[in-house]
Write an enzyme that holds these catalytic residues in place. Structure first.
Site, short mmCIF file in Angstrom:
data_model
loop_
_atom_site.label_atom_id
_atom_site.label_comp_id
_atom_site.label_asym_id
_atom_site.label_seq_id
_atom_site.Cartn_x
_atom_site.Cartn_y
_atom_site.Cartn_z
N PRO A 1 0.81 -1.21 0.00
CG PRO A 1 -0.49 -1.40 1.90
CD PRO A 1 0.67 -2.00 1.20
CD GLU A 2 4.08 2.53 -3.69
OE1 GLU A 2 4.24 3.63 -4.25
OE2 GLU A 2 4.58 1.48 -4.13
NE ARG B 1 7.03 -9.58 4.13
CZ ARG B 1 7.63 -9.04 3.07
NH1 ARG B 1 7.03 -9.02 1.91
NH2 ARG B 1 8.83 -8.55 3.17
#
Length: 293
Positions: free
Chosen positions: A2-3, A133
């Site tokens: 996600p940016e 993660r």
DNA sequence: CTTCTTGTTACTGA
DNA sequence: ATCAGTAACAAGAA
């Protein structure tokens, strides 16, 4: 990962879903995701409501109704925030609506093994913070702490403040390459590895160019590329490369429109050159060596 | 088994 | 003090 466009998509989706709903119950399945004392975290949220959702760079900021407090959510690489209405509550959990793509590597049913924190609202709908993660985090801060966090971020690339003149000043005082500058959150907030590569391709600038070597014409092109690439990515609801999903659990539509990221060895859509991948600024960097100067 | 993936931060050396 | 560059983190894919 996600940016800015992905975080903005989630923010807009959630605004229509969770604002004003009472948080009835919280389940913290992986305590280290929560950066507060768990008891404090639960106390601040339960019976409270989200009043407003903002974004600085890739960081989501949920303003809480009670207590002048804010919930910060960072998705890092594999974080997701998925909302399920009560219609989709099934025995023992929740299910994404039929027909939705769901997640490439994750199960369609929620909670799944990557659901780390779950918010249950009073109307039985739920918000899942999933993170494969586990680099993402949730943290409640007060106004002072929020201000301390906020001042570390650089200019938002979509704001009117980001002009060629400002970009010129940012580039001029840096000794490093332009890719490193574009992904530096303290200088410009919200651009990560994928969009840095796409912006530089659109601008026709090689990612290993020294930032301060760019001419005015090139800085203007980078400015325009920044706005156009990010705006278009938001319009297509972000890029799903691996794990990104919007607040409904759907994939973004921008991946097929990427020009260089993930296209190593393919023909350049502009000049027919071959796209290469090289480590620049510590990241896998994709570009066309023929038409990016 | 090794290597690769990336947002952010800790650390190192200049 | 400041900046640039790199390792580390995690967990999975190939």
């Amino acid at each position: 990962m996600p940016e800015l466009p992905e975080v903005e998509t989630i923010r807009n989706d959630l605004k229509n879903k969770i604002l004003g709903k009472t948080i009835a119950r919280l389940v913290i399945r992986l305590p280290r995701i929560v950066k507060n004392n768990p008891k404090t975290f639960v106390r601040e949220l339960v019976k409270n409501k989200f009043k407003e959702i903002n974004r600085i760079g890739k960081l989501l900021i949920f303003r809480l109704e009670r207590g002048e407090k804010f919930l910060l959510v960072h998705l890092k690489m594999t974080g997701q925030l998925i909302y399920c209405a009560k219609d989709f509550v099934i025995a023992g959990g929740h299910s994404l609506p039929a027909g939705q793509a769901g997640l490439p590597k994750l199960q369609g049913c929620l909670p799944n093994k990557y659901s780390r924190v779950i918010f249950y609202f009073a109307n039985k709908s739920a918000l899942f913070f999933n993170d494969l993660r586990t680099f993402g985090y949730l943290k409640i801060v007060n106004k002072n702490e929020l201000e301390k966090v906020a001042v570390k971020f650089g200019v938002d690339p979509l704001s009117q403040e980001l002009t060629p003149a400002l970009l010129k000043r940012i580039f001029k005082k840096r000794q490093t390459n332009i890719k490193a500058v574009l992904i530096n959150q303290e200088l410009i907030a919200g651009i990560g590895n994928i969009y840095a590569d796409e912006i530089l391709f659109t601008a026709g600038v090689r990612p290993d160019r020294k930032a301060r070597s760019l001419r005015v014409k090139e800085i203007e092109k980078v400015t325009r590329a920044m706005k156009s690439v990010l705006t278009k990515a938001i319009r297509f609801r972000g890029t799903t490369f691996n794990d990104y999903a919007d607040a409904q659990g759907n994939q973004g539509g921008f991946a097929k429109r990427l020009k260089v990221y993930g296209r190593t060895g393919e023909k350049c859509s502009r000049c027919g050159g071959i796209i290469i991948k090289k480590k620049i600024a510590g990241r896998g960097t994709h570009f066309c060596p023929k038409c990016q100067k």
